[in-house]
Write an enzyme that holds these catalytic residues in place. Sequence first.
Site, mmCIF file in Angstrom:
data_model
loop_
_atom_site.group_PDB
_atom_site.id
_atom_site.type_symbol
_atom_site.label_atom_id
_atom_site.label_comp_id
_atom_site.label_asym_id
_atom_site.label_seq_id
_atom_site.Cartn_x
_atom_site.Cartn_y
_atom_site.Cartn_z
ATOM 1 N N HIS A 151 1.229 -0.966 0.266
ATOM 2 C CA HIS A 151 -0.277 0.000 0.177
ATOM 3 C C HIS A 151 0.882 1.135 0.058
ATOM 4 O O HIS A 151 1.534 1.599 1.138
ATOM 5 C CB HIS A 151 -0.575 -0.025 1.073
ATOM 6 N N CYS A 152 0.901 1.926 -1.004
ATOM 7 C CA CYS A 152 1.294 2.966 -1.347
ATOM 8 C C CYS A 152 0.710 4.865 -0.797
ATOM 9 O O CYS A 152 0.066 4.671 -1.076
ATOM 10 C CB CYS A 152 2.132 3.155 -2.231
ATOM 11 N N PRO A 153 1.185 4.827 0.016
ATOM 12 C CA PRO A 153 1.243 6.623 0.689
ATOM 13 C C PRO A 153 0.953 7.612 -0.621
ATOM 14 O O PRO A 153 -0.250 8.562 -0.622
ATOM 15 C CB PRO A 153 1.305 6.544 1.944
ATOM 16 N N ASN A 156 -1.930 7.163 -2.330
ATOM 17 C CA ASN A 156 -3.497 6.710 -1.564
ATOM 18 C C ASN A 156 -3.638 5.347 -2.225
ATOM 19 O O ASN A 156 -5.374 5.807 -2.345
ATOM 20 C CB ASN A 156 -4.287 7.884 -1.917
#
Length: 328
Positions: A151-153, A156
Amino acid sequence: MAPAAVRVCCACVRWFPVVFITAVIVWSYYAYVVALCVYTVPSIAEKVIYLLIYHPILVIFLWAYAKTIFTDVGSVPRSFYLTVQEINRLERERGEEAQKNILLELAKDKPILNRTHAGSARYCEKCKCIKPDRAHHCSVCGQCVLKMDHHCPWVNNCVGFTNYKYFVLFLGYGLLYCLFIAFTSLYYFIEFWTGGSSKEAVKFHVLFVFFVAMMFGISLISLFGYHIYLTCSNRSTLESFRSPIFQTGADKNGFSLGKLNNFKEVFGERKLFWFLPIFSSFGDGIAYPTRTDDIPSDGLLADRQRWMEEGDVDGDYNSHFNKAVSYR
């Protein structure tokens, strides 16, 4: 605070990294196009060349970034979800071995090869579904993600089967964007830094656009290189830290089909689409060809083993994929 309000606040906070990156890109556009090219570069020909190269790089960079952000990560097919009766049956059993047998029974008709350490079919207690191969539950997205990488902030969004190609292109074009700005602004950066110019109005922007481009560029070199390595090894970030487990045991190279075919699995066979943020990956995110000898079929497994031993990485990936999936 009401749970709904908390969820809205959390959703807004998760967009901050995307807003930050977007703001940096917008500022870099002003710093490069206006401060550098319009007000600093003296030669008309040099201005034109810089701008003609800069804008296509910016467009494809933003295209890849937007596709990574807004592409749906895909959902597990309904056939993998347990019915209410099956859930009740599973939860009534307290013994680990009994639950394992139930899950294996429920998964026997599904195209899955991955197992848990105990040898059971992988089951998501939150989604109440049998996990397809390479799928994992994301606590941020609140769902199981097909071929989840991480999951890549900064986007998002989860990076997985549907948008992994876009993510790699985003990193690659981001690196190209930063390097182009850094190299073309280097001369004027040195000129301003040594006090060789009196254009104070644009000096700040030129100095900082070089610093920012170099800072992001250095970060992206290692990240882009790492994901190219993962692509050519046919591993996700999660699989690089924890090897997938097959019926024969853990195998970090279980999905590897040779560097070229690994690359084609993500980018497709048509070279025209390799460098465009257009979906061209093979498969459906559910079933994957594998080198692991999990299925007792001498013909197909002999083909796979010969393919790997002889290094037939230039073969037709599509035919190998179709044979593996159709067999399942």
